[in-house]
Design an enzyme around this catalytic site. Sequence first.
Site, PDB file in Angstrom:
ATOM      1  N   TYR A 292     -14.680   2.541   0.260  1.00 24.50           N
ATOM      2  CA  TYR A 292     -16.742   2.275   0.401  1.00 24.50           C
ATOM      3  C   TYR A 292     -17.199   2.175   2.244  1.00 24.50           C
ATOM      4  CZ  TYR A 292     -17.693   2.898  -4.322  1.00 24.50           C
ATOM      5  OH  TYR A 292     -17.448   3.163  -6.120  1.00 24.50           O
TER       6      TYR A 292
ATOM      7  N   GLU B  58     -23.766   0.369  -6.074  1.00 24.24           N
ATOM      8  CA  GLU B  58     -23.637  -0.682  -6.537  1.00 24.24           C
ATOM      9  C   GLU B  58     -22.346  -0.847  -6.740  1.00 24.24           C
ATOM     10  OE1 GLU B  58     -27.208  -0.804  -9.058  1.00 24.24           O
ATOM     11  OE2 GLU B  58     -27.738  -1.795  -7.349  1.00 24.24           O
TER      12      GLU B  58
HETATM   13  C1  LIG Z   1     -11.977   2.495  -6.762  1.00 21.12           C
HETATM   14  C2  LIG Z   1     -10.475   3.491  -7.180  1.00 21.12           C
HETATM   15  C3  LIG Z   1     -12.145   5.096  -7.980  1.00 21.12           C
HETATM   16  C4  LIG Z   1      -9.598   3.986  -6.293  1.00 21.12           C
HETATM   17  O1  LIG Z   1      -9.144   5.084  -6.759  1.00 21.12           O
HETATM   18  P1  LIG Z   1      -8.187   5.930  -5.895  1.00 21.12           P
HETATM   19  O2  LIG Z   1      -8.231   6.981  -6.505  1.00 21.12           O
HETATM   20  O3  LIG Z   1      -6.894   4.883  -6.453  1.00 21.12           O
HETATM   21  O4  LIG Z   1      -9.041   5.984  -4.459  1.00 21.12           O
HETATM   22  P2  LIG Z   1      -8.202   6.505  -3.656  1.00 21.12           P
HETATM   23  O5  LIG Z   1      -6.875   6.801  -2.901  1.00 21.12           O
HETATM   24  O6  LIG Z   1      -8.718   7.942  -2.736  1.00 21.12           O
HETATM   25  O7  LIG Z   1      -7.854   5.741  -2.213  1.00 21.12           O
HETATM   26  C5  LIG Z   1      -9.082   5.442  -1.052  1.00 21.12           C
HETATM   27  C6  LIG Z   1      -8.405   3.975  -0.633  1.00 21.12           C
HETATM   28  O8  LIG Z   1      -9.645   3.424  -0.422  1.00 21.12           O
HETATM   29  C7  LIG Z   1      -8.693   1.935  -1.023  1.00 21.12           C
HETATM   30  N1  LIG Z   1      -8.049   1.483  -2.098  1.00 21.12           N
HETATM   31  C8  LIG Z   1      -8.014   2.222  -3.172  1.00 21.12           C
HETATM   32  N2  LIG Z   1      -7.600   0.967  -4.042  1.00 21.12           N
HETATM   33  C9  LIG Z   1      -7.260   0.001  -3.810  1.00 21.12           C
HETATM   34  C10 LIG Z   1      -6.818  -0.940  -3.860  1.00 21.12           C
HETATM   35  N3  LIG Z   1      -6.182  -1.545  -5.103  1.00 21.12           N
HETATM   36  N4  LIG Z   1      -6.441  -1.749  -3.146  1.00 21.12           N
HETATM   37  C11 LIG Z   1      -7.176  -2.433  -1.642  1.00 21.12           C
HETATM   38  N5  LIG Z   1      -7.867  -0.622  -0.856  1.00 21.12           N
HETATM   39  C12 LIG Z   1      -7.956  -0.144  -2.331  1.00 21.12           C
HETATM   40  C13 LIG Z   1      -7.857   2.393   0.128  1.00 21.12           C
HETATM   41  O9  LIG Z   1      -7.810   2.664   1.460  1.00 21.12           O
HETATM   42  C14 LIG Z   1      -7.548   3.615  -0.030  1.00 21.12           C
HETATM   43  O10 LIG Z   1      -6.508   4.383   1.111  1.00 21.12           O
HETATM   44  P3  LIG Z   1      -5.313   4.005   0.848  1.00 21.12           P
HETATM   45  O11 LIG Z   1      -4.265   4.542  -0.242  1.00 21.12           O
HETATM   46  O12 LIG Z   1      -4.420   5.558   2.242  1.00 21.12           O
HETATM   47  O13 LIG Z   1      -4.759   2.929   1.491  1.00 21.12           O
HETATM   48  C15 LIG Z   1      -9.861   3.580  -8.497  1.00 21.12           C
HETATM   49  O14 LIG Z   1      -8.993   1.860  -8.258  1.00 21.12           O
HETATM   50  C16 LIG Z   1     -10.894   3.383 -10.090  1.00 21.12           C
HETATM   51  O15 LIG Z   1     -11.078   3.940 -10.806  1.00 21.12           O
HETATM   52  N6  LIG Z   1     -11.028   1.887 -10.304  1.00 21.12           N
HETATM   53  C17 LIG Z   1     -11.367   1.781 -11.736  1.00 21.12           C
HETATM   54  C18 LIG Z   1     -12.611   2.058 -12.245  1.00 21.12           C
HETATM   55  C19 LIG Z   1     -13.872   1.491 -10.468  1.00 21.12           C
HETATM   56  O16 LIG Z   1     -14.405   0.455 -10.204  1.00 21.12           O
HETATM   57  N7  LIG Z   1     -14.561   2.903  -9.462  1.00 21.12           N
HETATM   58  C20 LIG Z   1     -15.525   2.136  -8.308  1.00 21.12           C
HETATM   59  C21 LIG Z   1     -16.793   1.633  -9.630  1.00 21.12           C
HETATM   60  S1  LIG Z   1     -18.034   2.537  -9.697  1.00 21.12           S
END
Ligand SMILES: CC(C)(COP(=O)(O)OP(=O)(O)OC[C@H]1O[C@@H](n2cnc3c(N)ncnc32)[C@H](O)[C@@H]1OP(=O)(O)O)[C@@H](O)C(=O)NCCC(=O)NCCS
Length: 158
Positions: A125, A114
């Site tokens: 995702y 979710e």
């Molecule tokens: C969502 C989250 C886990 C992503 O973590 P991350 O380590 O930065 O993710 P990644 O570097 O592996 O990103 C993978 C891909 O996701 C997408 N992505 C990640 N963050 C993004 C953003 N802010 N905007 C657009 N695309 C994004 C991109 O496609 C990215 O690939 P790219 O950097 O090569 O373009 C992080 O932003 C977070 O902790 N957010 C707060 C907690 C949360 O909402 N968790 C998810 C719900 S439980």
Amino acid sequence: MSGTVNLTELREGGPQDLADVSRIMADAFDPRFGEAWTSAQCMGMLSLPGVWLVIASLESNDVGFALARSTGEEAELLLLATRPAARRRGVAGALLRAIVAEAQARGVSQLHLEVRSGNDAVWLYRREGFEKVGERKNYYRGKMGQAFDAHTYARELR
Ligand SMILES: CC(C)(COP(=O)(O)OP(=O)(O)OC[C@H]1O[C@@H](n2cnc3c(N)ncnc32)[C@H](O)[C@@H]1OP(=O)(O)O)[C@@H](O)C(=O)NCCC(=O)NCCS
């Protein structure tokens, strides 16, 4: 990843990592949206059967984690978080692929999750093969009492 070398290291976590997980969670989740869990909720979940935790580190610093639970042929990604300072370096992608691999090893056929409507995690995702399968109205309750919808995503694993 556009040319970046992914140096994420992954390890299996457990109850001993609870303080670490809580710190990452407090750093990662915006309290406006009510998506984060309390330490007590995490501890309770970690003691349930089928639950597993993966911790990610960069240069020996723990910067992210994923928590999931499998029940028979289904599994759910419960939490995924990366500290803001370590974002867009592939940490969450590596964590998510590790969760998928472990779920496959457990014989899971469908992994679901979710996510708050509007959360940037949706991009990740979708990129990793998840498709939207449903909506839950007013699923998250923010700090100030506002409600936010959740979208349910799923990925077939075999
Ligand atoms: C969502 C989250 C886990 C992503 O973590 P991350 O380590 O930065 O993710 P990644 O570097 O592996 O990103 C993978 C891909 O996701 C997408 N992505 C990640 N963050 C993004 C953003 N802010 N905007 C657009 N695309 C994004 C991109 O496609 C990215 O690939 P790219 O950097 O090569 O373009 C992080 O932003 C977070 O902790 N957010 C707060 C907690 C949360 O909402 N968790 C998810 C719900 S439980």
